[in-house]
Design a protein around this motif. Sequence first.
Motif, PDB file in Angstrom:
ATOM      1  N   GLU A  44      26.311  37.462  35.565  1.00 50.13           N
ATOM      2  CA  GLU A  44      27.745  37.191  35.683  1.00 50.13           C
ATOM      3  C   GLU A  44      28.500  38.516  35.578  1.00 50.13           C
ATOM      4  N   GLU A  47      34.954  40.410  34.559  1.00 56.41           N
ATOM      5  CA  GLU A  47      36.171  40.266  35.381  1.00 56.41           C
ATOM      6  C   GLU A  47      37.136  41.392  35.021  1.00 56.41           C
ATOM      7  N   LYS A  59      34.007  38.510  41.999  1.00 59.73           N
ATOM      8  CA  LYS A  59      32.955  37.539  41.669  1.00 59.73           C
ATOM      9  C   LYS A  59      32.209  37.081  42.918  1.00 59.73           C
ATOM     10  N   ALA A  73      34.111  32.127  45.262  1.00 57.80           N
ATOM     11  CA  ALA A  73      34.507  32.219  43.847  1.00 57.80           C
ATOM     12  C   ALA A  73      35.977  31.909  43.708  1.00 57.80           C
TER      13      ALA A  73
END
Length: 204
Positions: A44, A47, A59, A73
């Motif tokens: 992941e 952000e 993403k 995303a």
Amino acid sequence: MSLSLIPGQKLIAATHNPGKAVEIAALLEGRFEIVAAGSLGLPEPEETETTFVGNAILKARHAAMRAGMVALADDSGLSIAALNGDPGVYSARWAGPAKDFVRAAEVIWHKLDTARAAQGEAFTTTAWFTCALAVAWPEGHACVFEGRIDGQIVKPRGNRGFGYDPVFQPEGYDVTFAEMDPDAKDSISHRRRAFAQLKAALLA
Ligand code: IMP
């Protein structure tokens, strides 16, 4: 390289939240095979962008490049005019790891009371939800669509929905998102509006 999406095509939902992958599949009316990035063991990304559009692209690109497949995303949140757009891209973080949106609503109202005192007649409770939806191809190209719904911050009312729904009353309604029938909310939501644009632009 074709920049349209072909029904039946496999798409990566760049999320580690299985519920979000199901929601994306439903918003695309079951026309695609949706695979969650988390279920493929993809990492992941952090952000790090300061806009919804920037984080959605980050993403989607991250997942598309690692999976070698088209990825989708979203990034969404609530912006409040009197708080300079906060909580904005930090909407999830405002509720903390316990996802305490009762506390987040209290923080909003505490900050709004301070802002009202400082801003005087210029003060408003204007707010909006944004959903940025990005589609990225493994070669690096990306498209992004943004849906928005405007409204007002109110004292929390209602127990349906999730997140900031109890404090958001959409323009033209006298109920909050959390008091609305879920189908009624979905028909006008920022997310629905972003998906409508994606479908118009990319679906054959
Ligand atoms: P994310 O896009 O899943 O990271 O969500 C961002 C944050 O915005 C989360 O804390 C959500 O609860 C909040 N949020 C996004 N869309 C909505 C909505 O439709 N209603 C209430 N809260 C929302």
